[in-house]
Design a protein around this motif. Structure first.
Motif, mmCIF file in Angstrom:
data_model
loop_
_atom_site.group_PDB
_atom_site.id
_atom_site.type_symbol
_atom_site.label_atom_id
_atom_site.label_comp_id
_atom_site.label_asym_id
_atom_site.label_seq_id
_atom_site.Cartn_x
_atom_site.Cartn_y
_atom_site.Cartn_z
ATOM 1 N N VAL A 1 0.840 -1.207 0.000
ATOM 2 C CA VAL A 1 0.000 0.000 0.000
ATOM 3 C C VAL A 1 0.867 1.246 0.000
ATOM 4 O O VAL A 1 0.618 2.200 -0.744
ATOM 5 N N PHE A 2 1.914 1.249 0.821
ATOM 6 C CA PHE A 2 2.817 2.395 0.866
ATOM 7 C C PHE A 2 3.512 2.593 -0.487
ATOM 8 O O PHE A 2 3.645 3.715 -0.973
ATOM 9 N N GLY A 3 3.919 1.481 -1.122
ATOM 10 C CA GLY A 3 4.547 1.570 -2.440
ATOM 11 C C GLY A 3 3.609 2.092 -3.496
ATOM 12 O O GLY A 3 3.985 2.916 -4.332
ATOM 13 N N LEU A 4 2.355 1.633 -3.464
ATOM 14 C CA LEU A 4 1.373 2.097 -4.440
ATOM 15 C C LEU A 4 1.074 3.581 -4.262
ATOM 16 O O LEU A 4 1.006 4.329 -5.235
ATOM 17 N N LEU A 5 0.921 4.012 -3.017
ATOM 18 C CA LEU A 5 0.692 5.437 -2.761
ATOM 19 C C LEU A 5 1.880 6.280 -3.210
ATOM 20 O O LEU A 5 1.705 7.347 -3.799
ATOM 21 N N VAL A 29 1.817 6.531 -7.019
ATOM 22 C CA VAL A 29 0.779 7.453 -7.507
ATOM 23 C C VAL A 29 1.165 8.898 -7.232
ATOM 24 O O VAL A 29 1.042 9.758 -8.108
ATOM 25 N N VAL A 30 1.649 9.177 -6.034
ATOM 26 C CA VAL A 30 2.061 10.545 -5.702
ATOM 27 C C VAL A 30 3.196 10.993 -6.616
ATOM 28 O O VAL A 30 3.199 12.115 -7.117
ATOM 29 N N GLY A 31 4.152 10.108 -6.869
ATOM 30 C CA GLY A 31 5.254 10.454 -7.763
ATOM 31 C C GLY A 31 4.798 10.731 -9.180
ATOM 32 O O GLY A 31 5.278 11.657 -9.833
ATOM 33 N N MET A 32 3.850 9.926 -9.657
ATOM 34 C CA MET A 32 3.332 10.143 -11.015
ATOM 35 C C MET A 32 2.581 11.464 -11.120
ATOM 36 O O MET A 32 2.752 12.206 -12.091
ATOM 37 N N VAL A 76 8.552 7.953 -8.263
ATOM 38 C CA VAL A 76 7.917 6.860 -9.008
ATOM 39 C C VAL A 76 8.794 5.609 -8.930
ATOM 40 O O VAL A 76 8.305 4.498 -8.708
ATOM 41 N N GLY A 77 10.094 5.789 -9.063
ATOM 42 C CA GLY A 77 11.029 4.659 -8.952
ATOM 43 C C GLY A 77 10.991 4.017 -7.583
ATOM 44 O O GLY A 77 10.994 2.790 -7.456
ATOM 45 N N VAL A 78 10.934 4.843 -6.547
ATOM 46 C CA VAL A 78 10.854 4.321 -5.181
ATOM 47 C C VAL A 78 9.561 3.543 -4.986
ATOM 48 O O VAL A 78 9.552 2.464 -4.387
ATOM 49 N N GLY A 79 8.461 4.067 -5.511
ATOM 50 C CA GLY A 79 7.189 3.356 -5.415
ATOM 51 C C GLY A 79 7.237 2.006 -6.104
ATOM 52 O O GLY A 79 6.732 1.012 -5.584
ATOM 53 N N VAL A 115 9.924 0.161 -6.623
ATOM 54 C CA VAL A 115 10.787 -0.712 -5.823
ATOM 55 C C VAL A 115 10.027 -1.241 -4.604
ATOM 56 O O VAL A 115 10.151 -2.422 -4.249
ATOM 57 N N LEU A 116 9.238 -0.384 -3.959
ATOM 58 C CA LEU A 116 8.459 -0.837 -2.801
ATOM 59 C C LEU A 116 7.407 -1.871 -3.204
ATOM 60 O O LEU A 116 7.171 -2.830 -2.460
ATOM 61 N N LEU A 117 6.790 -1.696 -4.368
ATOM 62 C CA LEU A 117 5.832 -2.700 -4.841
ATOM 63 C C LEU A 117 6.525 -4.031 -5.121
ATOM 64 O O LEU A 117 6.000 -5.100 -4.801
ATOM 65 N N LEU A 118 7.714 -3.982 -5.696
ATOM 66 C CA LEU A 118 8.478 -5.195 -5.930
ATOM 67 C C LEU A 118 8.866 -5.856 -4.611
ATOM 68 O O LEU A 118 8.770 -7.083 -4.467
ATOM 69 N N ALA A 119 9.283 -5.050 -3.634
ATOM 70 C CA ALA A 119 9.629 -5.589 -2.317
ATOM 71 C C ALA A 119 8.417 -6.247 -1.658
ATOM 72 O O ALA A 119 8.542 -7.307 -1.032
ATOM 73 N N ALA A 120 7.248 -5.640 -1.811
ATOM 74 C CA ALA A 120 6.032 -6.229 -1.234
ATOM 75 C C ALA A 120 5.728 -7.571 -1.886
ATOM 76 O O ALA A 120 5.359 -8.525 -1.195
ATOM 77 N N ALA A 121 5.902 -7.670 -3.193
ATOM 78 C CA ALA A 121 5.652 -8.936 -3.881
ATOM 79 C C ALA A 121 6.627 -10.012 -3.403
ATOM 80 O O ALA A 121 6.236 -11.163 -3.180
#
Length: 65
Positions: free
Chosen positions: A11-15, A18-21, A37-40, A42-48
Motif C-alpha cells: 500500500v505504501f509503495g502504491l501510494l 501514484v504521488v510520484g506520477m 515513481v522509482g521508489v514506489g 521498488v516498494l511494490l516489488l519488495a512487497a511482492a
C-alpha cells in the motif's frame, strides 16, 4: 515477519508511485517526482517478494495434507 508487513509495504509503495506520477505530471519543468515513481516501484516489488517469502514459509510449516 508477520502476514501484515507485505500488504503495508504494498500500500505504501502504491501510494508513493501514484504521488510520484502526479507530482511528475504537475511539475513537468523540474521532473522532481520521477525518482519518487522509482521508489514506489521498488516498494511494490519488495512487497511482492515479501508475500512470496511469507507464503513459502507458511506452507513449509503448515502443509495442507
Amino acid at each position: 515477519m508477520g502476514r501484515w508487513l507485505p500488504p503495508v509495504v504494498g500500500v505504501f509503495g502504491l501510494l508513493t508511485l501514484v504521488v510520484g506520477m502526479v507530482w511528475a505530471e504537475l511539475d513537468m519543468r523540474t521532473m522532481n517526482g520521477v525518482p519518487l515513481v522509482g521508489v514506489g516501484g521498488v516498494l511494490l516489488l519488495a512487497a511482492a517478494l515479501l508475500v512470496g517469502s511469507v507464503e513459502v514459509a507458511t506452507r513449509r510449516r503448515h502443509p495442507l495434507h
